[in-house]
Write an enzyme that holds these catalytic residues in place. Structure first.
Site, PDB file in Angstrom:
ATOM      1  CD  GLU A 109      -3.153  -0.520   0.472  1.00 38.04           C
ATOM      2  OE1 GLU A 109      -3.367   0.102  -0.421  1.00 38.04           O
ATOM      3  OE2 GLU A 109      -4.517  -1.277   0.201  1.00 38.04           O
ATOM      4  CB  SER A 369     -26.806 -26.515  55.843  1.00 35.15           C
ATOM      5  OG  SER A 369     -27.621 -26.746  56.003  1.00 35.15           O
TER       6      SER A 369
END
Length: 724
Positions: A109, A369
């Protein structure tokens, strides 16, 4: 003179005329060229002026609109969210991209990216010559800076005017930003088809991984796609993408970025044809944090990504084994630091059949519990009990309340060690009756946890069997304090940008953190819990843990800890319906043990016994610690004696809203003790009925207050409250 000689003498004159004609032709050509050049220059300048006028200011603010990302303690992605316009646009820094990708990007590019100032003259000249030769635009000569300018503008124009506008923008960008900042914008904004923008989003969607480590073929593919993102979409036209990738590889060979052999190998790589889902780890916690911090783009959590993924899989697997509509939740924390390392909110976030969107790690449920260790711990701290003390597991009634054991049977005389390890109900209720539910609630407040009761009712003895509401996250925090020798700690789930711990936004202490119980009491509890029998085929090593099952088989719990980690597991249905046969030991405990195994195969040793621990059998205990005495029992002559006086309301460390009183006096209540009772507020006596165990007090102002009650025998109890 002959005609022949005459013709010969005319040749120089003809040559001179030809030379003059040539000079005139060159002058005309030069003039025409100059006029053309001036016209081109004027047109170009006109285009420049128009482009400059049309360009406006740089839309850099819009470029900051990134996807919100939630990351773990090592900056690994847990979950990402699309932008407001529905784009996947994730933050990315050049240092977090594979170097091969960057080399191919520059080769294909913009070879001179780091040397030009936004416009590459050589590339522009090449593009002009190609346009003249082919009478159309062949290549645009765009630099990466110009492409960023186009992406910022949102216009993809291939006209001369469009190119000129990109050049103007590129020059502005180069003046405003560094090369690294421009490259960062490209990495975030480059289009990859559909709603994918940026290299990171494309890498995750197509390869299922971060772009730090890409193959050569993957790198080339990511370079090629932005040229024609829709035409080359991998899920629509993989063949076009393959051809474009190969062109990038050929260019990379020509630029000496890779070898020809590497290129051929990369060309053989498979082209992915489907998009993968983005990571969605810790979805409940991530959504909550994003909602609570809407302005933050990156939210860092204390979680460990690998552990989170592993435990989410565990929760899903176990829930499927337990039946339809069953979900599961897990919380893991380092109790030495308070950091939450994993938080699983359900057995599959997207599983609607299990109501997976409901976060069960923060849902209020009955803890069964699992509160019993704290009841015994407070009794140990007060000197009322010892693990080897004997206690009766026989029928008992407290007013209209008659607790029963889970198995509907009775076990006679047992040690407190056995009563806790076997989770007998009746002994726990006996102990809570003497310790006081209000005292238990007050200690929870000290540890930063508020037990919930329906319609703001007072705590009762049913707390021993789960008669209150707490979250899995809060239970993990309570057990973390137990693991630390009773030293309270607040759990955290946030990190700042420097990796420092931030307080969790949803595990907040209501008051300043205090000790949950004494180190001796915490060690006695731990010494009992470490010997609890493991579930069948359990793995994970030795650690202290407790299970619990709520009334009606609605909740199954298992919470445990070693010297470093605390893990809390919950199983049940989010709609609170019953699951026949659901038990903490068989449903939640296997998850707990498996989770410990997934953290580490080696367990960190539990705390050593304190120096004042009494480690003897029942026969060698001091007389008051040999056998449990309920209030009213005379240990000597069998005569009735008054139980100790306890303030039952308000609970210790409670906070009372002035608006809740509505101008009325605050009612103070006590249990036990010999009448008359004397009440004091901050050391000053208040009016009370000599024949009653309650009185009323009208607060003069808001703030902290210390309440004291003294019975006829001089026994006292104290609580601290805050009026707001």
């Amino acid at each position: 003179m002959s005609s022949e000689s005459h013709q010969t003498s005319d040749l120089p004159a003809q040559g001179g005329q030809t030379s003059v004609l040539r000079r005139r032709s060159w002058r005309k050509l030069a003039l025409a060229s100059l006029i053309t050049l001036l016209a081109f220059t004027g047109a170009a300048y006109g285009l420049y002026l128009k482009a400059f006028a049309d360009a406006g200011s740089l839309p850099l603010e819009e470029a900051k609109a990134l996807s919100v990302t939630v990351v773990d303690r090592d900056d690994r992605l847990l979950r990402a969210f699309t932008t407001t316009e529905g784009k996947w646009r994730l933050p990315l820094d050049p240092k977090d991209v594979d170097p091969h990708y960057l080399k191919m990007l520059f080769a294909f590019e913009d070879k001179r990216f780091y040397s030009h100032h936004g416009i590459d003259p050589k590339a522009v000249a090449r593009a002009v010559l190609q346009m003249v030769r082919h009478a159309r635009i062949v290549s645009g000569g765009s630099t990466l800076t110009m492409q960023v300018a186009r992406l910022l503008d949102g216009k993809h124009e291939r006209t001369p005017g469009g190119k000129m506008r990109q050049m103007v923008r590129a020059l502005e960008l180069e003046r405003a930003l560094s090369k690294t900042e421009i490259l960062k914008l490209y990495l975030r904004l480059a289009p990859f088809g559909g709603n994918l923008e940026g290299v990171r989003a494309a890498s995750l969607a197509y390869f299922g991984k971060e772009p730090r480590r890409l193959s050569l073929g993957e790198s080339a593919l990511l370079v090629a796609l932005p040229q024609s993102p829709e035409v080359r979409r991998l899920d629509r036209n993989p063949e076009a993408a393959r051809r474009a990738r190969n062109r990038v590889l050929n260019r990379a060979v020509g630029a000496h970025v890779i070898t020809a052999a590497d290129a051929e190998k990369a060309k053989a790589e498979r082209i992915p044809t489907i998009r993968q889902a983005f990571p969605m780890l810790a979805p409940h916690l991530a959504e909550t944090q994003v909602a609570e911090h809407p302005t933050e783009q990156i939210i860092r959590l204390t979680l460990d990504r690998n552990l989170q993924a592993s435990l989410e899989g565990l929760a899903t697997e176990q829930a499927r084994l337990l039946g339809d509509k069953v979900s599961a939740a897990i919380v893991v924390a380092d109790h030495q630091t308070g950091e939450i390392l994993a938080q699983v909110g359900s057995a599959g976030y997207m599983d609607s059949s299990r109501q997976g969107a409901v976060d069960m790690a923060t849902a209020v449920r009955s803890p069964g519990s699992t509160l019993k260790p704290f009841i015994y711990g407070l009794a140990f701290e007060a000197g009322l009990a010892h693990p080897e003390m004997l206690i009766e597991d026989r029928p008992v009634r407290f007013g209209t309340y008659q607790p029963k054991n889970f198995d509907e049977g009775y076990h006679g005389t047992v040690s407190i060690r056995e009563a806790l390890s076997q989770s007998f109900n009746i002994p726990a209720v006996r102990v809570l009756a003497r310790v006081g539910p209000g005292k238990l609630v007050g200690r929870f407040r000290r540890a930063g946890v508020m037990a919930r009761f329906p319609d703001k009712s007072e705590p009762t003895l049913a707390m021993a069997l789960g008669g209150t509401g707490l979250t899995l996250q809060e239970m993990a925090q309570l057990y973390a304090s137990l693991a630390r020798g009773g030293d309270s700690i607040t759990l955290f789930d946030r990190l700042d940008e420097r990796g420092r711990v931030l307080a969790a936004t949803r595990v907040k202490p209501l008051v300043n953190a205090h000790r949950l119980m004494s180190p001796l009491a915490a060690w006695y509890v731990t010494d009992i819990l470490k010997d609890a029998p493991p579930p069948p085929n359990a793995k994970g090593g030795r650690f202290a843990y407790k299970t619990g099952t709520s009334y009606g088989y609605r909740d199954a719990w298992a919470i445990g800890y070693d010297g470093k980690y605390v893990i809390a597991a919950w199983v049940g249905r989010p709609d609170n319906s019953s699951v026949p046969g659901l038990l903490g030991r068989t449903a939640a405990a296997p998850i707990l043990f498996d989770a410990f195994q997934r953290i580490s195969e080696r367990r960190t040793p539990l705390q050593s016994p304190p120096a004042n621990a009494i480690r003897v059998t029942n026969a060698d205990l001091p007389a008051p610690l040999k056998r449990w005495r309920d209030p009213g029992d005379d240990p000597v002559a069998g005569h009735f004696i008054e139980p100790p006086v306890l303030i039952s309301f308000p609970p210790d460390q409670s906070e009372i809203e002035e608006s809740d009183l509505g101008g009325d006096a605050l009612v103070l209540k006590a249990d036990g003790g010999a009448l008359p009772l004397t009440w004091l507020v901050d050391g000053a006596p208040i009016k009370s009925d000599a024949h009653a165990r309650e009185t009323s007090w009208q607060p003069a102002s808001t703030g902290f207050a210390k309440l004291t009650v003294i019975d006829a025998n001089g026994r006292t109890d104290r609580v601290s409250i805050r009026l707001r």
